[in-house]
Design an enzyme around this catalytic site. Structure first.
Site, PDB file in Angstrom:
ATOM      1  CG  ASP A  15     -18.838  17.470 -19.287  1.00  0.00           C
ATOM      2  OD1 ASP A  15     -19.685  17.302 -18.395  1.00  0.00           O
ATOM      3  OD2 ASP A  15     -19.125  17.820 -20.450  1.00  0.00           O
ATOM      4  CD  GLU A  70     -24.297  12.431 -19.205  1.00  0.00           C
ATOM      5  OE1 GLU A  70     -24.754  12.341 -20.353  1.00  0.00           O
ATOM      6  OE2 GLU A  70     -24.379  13.472 -18.524  1.00  0.00           O
TER       7      GLU A  70
END
Length: 338
Positions: free
Chosen positions: A46, A216
């Protein structure tokens, strides 16, 4: 004369040998000044990539079981090739309400302060403590302390789990927080001091901008007056994890899915996704920072951070980003003012 002739022959042969060695080594990228992928050592996912002053920065999630995700590291580089690790820029000892699952940092510099947005505790409903918090520090490597003493956002709105926040600075000066898991994405106006949110003209605070396929990992940037909205699709631990995008005239959309721009390559890596984008300041030069899983790994947490160049076609559409082991060329920022 005979001795000098031999010496000249030896010197010529030596030069030819050195040239041959150079060509061989060049074929293995020894002199190519490429970063190589992954760009940082360890399990990290991420990644939020950005530029502060004359340096590139990466702020990733520490990729491990949830109860081990109790801190965050950062990495800085002058050239995209050599990276320095800054350990534990924030951890759960600095944030009383955060216990585990510190995820997907986003960072902005404002008024000579650095604000680090993060998710913690992986809350599953509105009764559980946790959500999205904010850390503050005087320098990009921290240490960051809890800015609010509580989460900035700790409730579900429009079905969006409060995780995977990205802070977008619009050209009119407004800061937005774009966030959301569980296949829903919201956009909200941040107060100028980042202590809360400003309602829209209709009185609502959280507006849903979820495009088709969204799961997401939202990210937004502006290029040539257009708003590029990007997100991750598929399962974060699966091989179908990927990045798609849309283009609109406003940060509010509407965003219609255009194409997949990043996905796994069965010869290089699996599960490529949850990315960010770095623009070289003042240049139409773009880099995608993302994570992927090595081919020989089956643990979902074995994710590594990589960087590739990102290109656009003549119509402004993003070309598919190719996964590589070589990574990107050395790129100094030394000509930029601090």
């Amino acid at each position: 004369m005979k001795k000098n002739f031999k010496t000249m022959n030896f010197q010529f042969a030596s030069k030819r040998f050195l040239i041959a060695c150079f060509l061989i080594l060049s074929s293995f990228n020894v002199f190519s000044q490429k970063a190589g992928n992954p760009v940082i050592n360890g399990w990290y996912a991420d990644p939020e990539g950005t530029v502060f002053d004359n340096e590139y920065w990466i702020y990733p999630t520490y990729s491990a079981p949830y109860h081990e995700q109790v801190f965050m590291d950062a990495f800085s580089s002058p050239d995209l090739v050599t990276w320095e690790k800054h350990e534990h820029i924030i951890d759960t000892t600095a944030v009383e309400w955060a216990k585990y699952a510190m995820w997907a940092p986003a960072i902005v510099k404002k008024d000579n302060k650095y604000f680090l947005f993060f998710a913690a505790n992986d809350i599953q409903n509105n009764e559980q403590p946790g959500g999205i918090g904010v850390g503050i520090a005087d320098q990009p490597e921290g240490p960051f302390k809890d800015y609010l003493g509580k989460p900035l956002l700790d409730k579900f709105h429009n079905g969006a789990q409060p995780i995977d926040q990205f802070v977008f600075h619009d050209k009119d000066g407004q800061y937005y927080m774009i966030y959301g898991g569980w296949r829903h994405c919201n956009i909200a106006k941040l107060k100028e001091n980042f202590t809360g949110f400003v309602p829209y003209e209709d009185g609502t605070i959280f507006k849903e901008i979820t495009p088709e396929g969204y799961v997401e990992g939202p990210f937004m940037f502006i290029r040539n007056g257009k708003y590029y909205f990007m997100w991750s699709e598929g399962a974060w631990g699966g091989s179908d994890y990927r990045v798609a995008y849309a283009i609109a005239d406003s940060p509010m959309g509407p965003f219609e899915r255009l194409n997949t721009v990043l996905e796994q390559d069965p010869n290089i890596g699996k599960g490529a996704g949850h990315h960010s984008v770095i623009q070289v300041p003042g240049e139409d030069e773009w880099y995608m920072v993302y994570h992927r899983r090595p081919l020989d790994r089956t643990d979902a947490n074995h994710r590594v951070t990589c960087i590739e160049r990102m290109y656009f076609d003549e119509d402004g559409f993003i070309k598919p980003v190719k996964l590589t082991f070589e990574g990107v060329e050395k790129r100094l920022l030394s000509t930029r003012k601090k």
